[in-house]
Design an enzyme around this catalytic site. Structure first.
Site, PDB file in Angstrom:
ATOM      1  N   ARG A 101     -11.407   9.592  -4.575  1.00 49.72           N
ATOM      2  CA  ARG A 101     -10.940   8.572  -3.619  1.00 49.72           C
ATOM      3  C   ARG A 101     -10.665   7.239  -4.312  1.00 49.72           C
ATOM      4  NH1 ARG A 101     -12.961   7.662   2.648  1.00 49.72           N
ATOM      5  NH2 ARG A 101     -11.714   5.796   3.033  1.00 49.72           N
TER       6      ARG A 101
ATOM      7  N   HIS B 199      -3.489 -10.107   0.200  1.00 50.97           N
ATOM      8  CA  HIS B 199      -3.861  -8.799  -0.350  1.00 50.97           C
ATOM      9  C   HIS B 199      -2.628  -8.012  -0.817  1.00 50.97           C
ATOM     10  CE1 HIS B 199      -6.348  -5.337  -1.085  1.00 50.97           C
ATOM     11  NE2 HIS B 199      -5.522  -4.596  -0.366  1.00 50.97           N
TER      12      HIS B 199
ATOM     13  N   GLU C 176     -16.031   8.719  -1.259  1.00 50.60           N
ATOM     14  CA  GLU C 176     -15.699   7.957  -2.467  1.00 50.60           C
ATOM     15  C   GLU C 176     -16.679   8.218  -3.603  1.00 50.60           C
ATOM     16  OE1 GLU C 176     -14.362   4.017  -1.593  1.00 50.60           O
ATOM     17  OE2 GLU C 176     -13.746   3.658  -3.655  1.00 50.60           O
TER      18      GLU C 176
ATOM     19  N   HIS D 201      -7.732  -7.466  -6.578  1.00 46.65           N
ATOM     20  CA  HIS D 201      -8.877  -8.197  -6.027  1.00 46.65           C
ATOM     21  C   HIS D 201      -9.202  -9.425  -6.882  1.00 46.65           C
ATOM     22  CE1 HIS D 201     -10.360  -4.385  -3.771  1.00 46.65           C
ATOM     23  NE2 HIS D 201      -9.707  -5.189  -2.962  1.00 46.65           N
TER      24      HIS D 201
ATOM     25  N   HIS E  42      -5.822  -2.312  -7.417  1.00 44.24           N
ATOM     26  CA  HIS E  42      -6.771  -3.153  -6.683  1.00 44.24           C
ATOM     27  C   HIS E  42      -7.807  -3.852  -7.562  1.00 44.24           C
ATOM     28  CE1 HIS E  42      -4.903  -1.454  -3.169  1.00 44.24           C
ATOM     29  NE2 HIS E  42      -5.723  -2.077  -2.348  1.00 44.24           N
TER      30      HIS E  42
ATOM     31  N   GLU F 255       0.847  -1.215   0.000  1.00 42.86           N
ATOM     32  CA  GLU F 255       0.000   0.000   0.000  1.00 42.86           C
ATOM     33  C   GLU F 255       0.881   1.263   0.000  1.00 42.86           C
ATOM     34  OE1 GLU F 255      -3.137  -0.431  -0.471  1.00 42.86           O
ATOM     35  OE2 GLU F 255      -3.534  -2.455   0.311  1.00 42.86           O
TER      36      GLU F 255
HETATM   37  N1  LIG Z   1     -11.218   0.271   6.441  1.00 42.67           N
HETATM   38  C1  LIG Z   1     -10.294   0.467   5.522  1.00 42.67           C
HETATM   39  O1  LIG Z   1     -10.243   1.512   4.877  1.00 42.67           O
HETATM   40  C2  LIG Z   1      -9.286  -0.617   5.299  1.00 42.67           C
HETATM   41  C3  LIG Z   1      -8.180  -0.363   4.469  1.00 42.67           C
HETATM   42  C4  LIG Z   1      -7.232  -1.359   4.319  1.00 42.67           C
HETATM   43  C5  LIG Z   1      -7.382  -2.586   4.950  1.00 42.67           C
HETATM   44  N2  LIG Z   1      -8.483  -2.807   5.742  1.00 42.67           N
HETATM   45  C6  LIG Z   1      -8.651  -4.079   6.420  1.00 42.67           C
HETATM   46  O2  LIG Z   1      -7.504  -4.326   7.230  1.00 42.67           O
HETATM   47  C7  LIG Z   1      -7.365  -5.724   7.395  1.00 42.67           C
HETATM   48  C8  LIG Z   1      -5.909  -6.086   7.226  1.00 42.67           C
HETATM   49  O3  LIG Z   1      -5.140  -5.384   8.179  1.00 42.67           O
HETATM   50  P1  LIG Z   1      -3.824  -6.033   8.822  1.00 42.67           P
HETATM   51  O4  LIG Z   1      -2.961  -6.521   7.724  1.00 42.67           O
HETATM   52  O5  LIG Z   1      -3.284  -5.085   9.804  1.00 42.67           O
HETATM   53  O6  LIG Z   1      -4.424  -7.348   9.511  1.00 42.67           O
HETATM   54  P2  LIG Z   1      -4.500  -7.774  11.057  1.00 42.67           P
HETATM   55  O7  LIG Z   1      -5.149  -6.752  11.880  1.00 42.67           O
HETATM   56  O8  LIG Z   1      -5.080  -9.154  11.034  1.00 42.67           O
HETATM   57  O9  LIG Z   1      -2.967  -7.856  11.484  1.00 42.67           O
HETATM   58  C9  LIG Z   1      -2.096  -8.773  10.818  1.00 42.67           C
HETATM   59  C10 LIG Z   1      -1.473  -9.759  11.824  1.00 42.67           C
HETATM   60  O10 LIG Z   1      -0.502  -9.077  12.595  1.00 42.67           O
HETATM   61  C11 LIG Z   1      -0.815  -9.192  13.992  1.00 42.67           C
HETATM   62  N3  LIG Z   1      -0.321  -7.935  14.574  1.00 42.67           N
HETATM   63  C12 LIG Z   1      -0.839  -6.692  14.461  1.00 42.67           C
HETATM   64  N4  LIG Z   1      -0.009  -5.800  15.020  1.00 42.67           N
HETATM   65  C13 LIG Z   1       1.061  -6.487  15.496  1.00 42.67           C
HETATM   66  C14 LIG Z   1       2.254  -6.125  16.153  1.00 42.67           C
HETATM   67  N5  LIG Z   1       2.554  -4.844  16.406  1.00 42.67           N
HETATM   68  N6  LIG Z   1       3.114  -7.105  16.504  1.00 42.67           N
HETATM   69  C15 LIG Z   1       2.853  -8.406  16.205  1.00 42.67           C
HETATM   70  N7  LIG Z   1       1.763  -8.807  15.562  1.00 42.67           N
HETATM   71  C16 LIG Z   1       0.864  -7.857  15.206  1.00 42.67           C
HETATM   72  C17 LIG Z   1      -2.277  -9.471  14.062  1.00 42.67           C
HETATM   73  O11 LIG Z   1      -2.610 -10.183  15.236  1.00 42.67           O
HETATM   74  C18 LIG Z   1      -2.469 -10.336  12.814  1.00 42.67           C
HETATM   75  O12 LIG Z   1      -2.090 -11.666  13.081  1.00 42.67           O
HETATM   76  C19 LIG Z   1      -8.280  -6.383   6.381  1.00 42.67           C
HETATM   77  O13 LIG Z   1      -9.385  -6.924   7.037  1.00 42.67           O
HETATM   78  C20 LIG Z   1      -8.719  -5.254   5.481  1.00 42.67           C
HETATM   79  O14 LIG Z   1     -10.010  -5.429   4.948  1.00 42.67           O
HETATM   80  C21 LIG Z   1      -9.422  -1.844   5.923  1.00 42.67           C
HETATM   81 ZN   LIG Z   2      -5.448  -2.508  -0.297  1.00 39.90          ZN
END
Ligand SMILES: NC(=O)c1ccc[n+]([C@@H]2O[C@H](COP(=O)([O-])OP(=O)(O)OC[C@H]3O[C@@H](n4cnc5c(N)ncnc54)[C@H](O)[C@@H]3O)[C@@H](O)[C@H]2O)c1
Ligand SMILES: [Zn+2]
Length: 353
Positions: free
Chosen positions: A229, A252, A225, A240, A236, A175
């Site tokens: 946006r 992802h 959006e 996707h 993506h 990202e």
């Molecule tokens: N709302 C939005 O605009 C938006 C944008 C992008 C992504 N997302 C969402 O975000 C999610 C993905 O986020 P992610 O990649 O952070 O996933 P996540 O929150 O599952 O974290 C990834 C892994 O890292 C672990 N973790 C988190 N912080 C840690 C740390 N400091 N130390 C050790 N382990 C840690 C978590 O327990 C998990 O196992 C998806 O569900 C996606 O849909 C939302």
């Molecule tokens: Zn993304």
């Protein structure tokens, strides 16, 4: 050093350790707060430290498969058991799943309580916690039940990146590269330089702050959006499709990297994106050890793409670069060009990129 971004009307604080800023923000809002955190041990330990003084600190087992309505209900019930009221601040601690789930819970609980997110993953810092989108998944698809709801503050706790698993860091980096292609300039150039150095030497605070500002500037101009946006979907539409066509075996972040190459290939055919800029993006992705080719068949990817919810009136729209730092949304591309690109994605980049 702390960086505070105010573009979105609430503070986004980037600091190696956010505890002091968070404590001040909680105090300024009246003080009573509960902490919700991802039960991952490093995250829960941070939550206990930011949670001193909280009326409750609840750890929830999370993960992508738990971003569900059932988890949402469990979190809402847990909030009720703490006696949380309309004025109680909810502080969520964790990655993107925590940001989406706790953000949505705080939008719903008592018709909305103030929400602070302490971001602990790179994805949460530069993407999920910024911009006010919250959601859980339904059986029919990801992020299908949610709302736009601004938090009262976001705190990117950069020291948390030290315990983040490498694969999770890479998810966020895809990202960051996307943001760098959108904005170009210093951010792209510094990534090109940093890519040759180990992550332990990277100036993460500055990088996170710069990537946040790219997203915040776009969301500031188009919060719901309705137009611009969509730029944040660069890579993506293809990405996707690859996630879906692989049954989510392709993560992802990897899918976004593939999507950035595919968008570059299509852009060379549609927006006259230069081969030189395309090769710069590929070189950066390669140095960051991102995948550039896939074994997914073109037809399977196209079928998955036609299901994309961002489809407009049955035609395929793409976000495509014209140059690094000049990206357009709403580009329509002929099906034949899309198929050609999907075919090229099965090969290693040659001189055509
Ligand atoms: N709302 C939005 O605009 C938006 C944008 C992008 C992504 N997302 C969402 O975000 C999610 C993905 O986020 P992610 O990649 O952070 O996933 P996540 O929150 O599952 O974290 C990834 C892994 O890292 C672990 N973790 C988190 N912080 C840690 C740390 N400091 N130390 C050790 N382990 C840690 C978590 O327990 C998990 O196992 C998806 O569900 C996606 O849909 C939302
Ligand atoms: Zn993304």
């Amino acid at each position: 050093m702390n960086v505070q971004n105010e573009r979105l009307g609430y503070p986004i604080v980037v600091a190696r350790d956010v505890r002091r800023s968070l404590r001040d923000a909680i105090r300024a809002r009246g003080g009573r707060f509960v902490v919700l955190c991802d039960a991952q041990p490093a995250v829960a330990s941070l939550a206990r430290r930011v949670g001193s003084g909280a009326s409750a600190c609840l750890a929830v087992a999370l993960g992508e498969r738990r971003k569900t309505l059932a988890s949402l209900e469990a979190v809402l019930d847990a909030l009720a058991r703490t006696g949380a009221e309309r004025s109680t601040i909810v502080v969520g601690v964790g990655g993107g799943v925590a940001a989406d789930l706790f953000g949505l819970a705080s939008a719903l609980y008592a018709r909305g309580v103030p929400y602070f997110h302490v971001a602990t993953s790179l994805v949460a810092m530069v993407d999920a916690a910024i911009g006010g989108k919250t959601a859980v998944d339904l059986a029919a698809g990801k992020n299908l039940a949610g709302t736009f709801r601004n938090p009262a503050g976001v705190f990117a706790h950069v020291d948390a990146l030290r315990t983040l698993p490498f694969r999770s860091l890479r998810e966020g980096l895809a990202e960051v590269v996307k943001a760098a292609v959108i904005v170009g300039g210093d951010l792209f150039e510094s990534l090109e330089i940093l890519a040759a150095h180990p992550f332990s030497r990277w100036p993460w605070l500055e990088l996170v702050a710069a990537a946040i500002d790219v997203k915040a500037a776009i969301v500031e101009r188009d919060p719901l959006e309705e137009g611009e946006r969509a730029l944040l979907n660069l890579g993506h539409t293809f990405g996707h499709a690859y996630e879906r066509a692989s049954g989510y075996r392709i993560t992802h972040g990897a899918a976004v990297a593939l999507g950035l190459r595919a968008a570059g290939l299509l852009a060379q055919r549609v927006t006259h994106f230069s081969k030189r800029d395309h090769l710069r993006v590929l070189a950066l992705l390669a140095l960051l050890e991102m995948p550039l080719r896939t074994s997914i068949e073109a037809g399977d990817a196209l079928a998955a793409m036609a299901l994309d919810k961002k489809r407009l009136r049955g035609r395929l729209r793409f976000v495509l670069p014209r140059a690094i730092g000049d990206v357009r949304y709403d580009c329509e591309a002929p099906r034949a060009a899309v198929l050609e690109v999907l075919g090229l994605m099965r090969r290693v980049p040659a001189d055509r990129g």
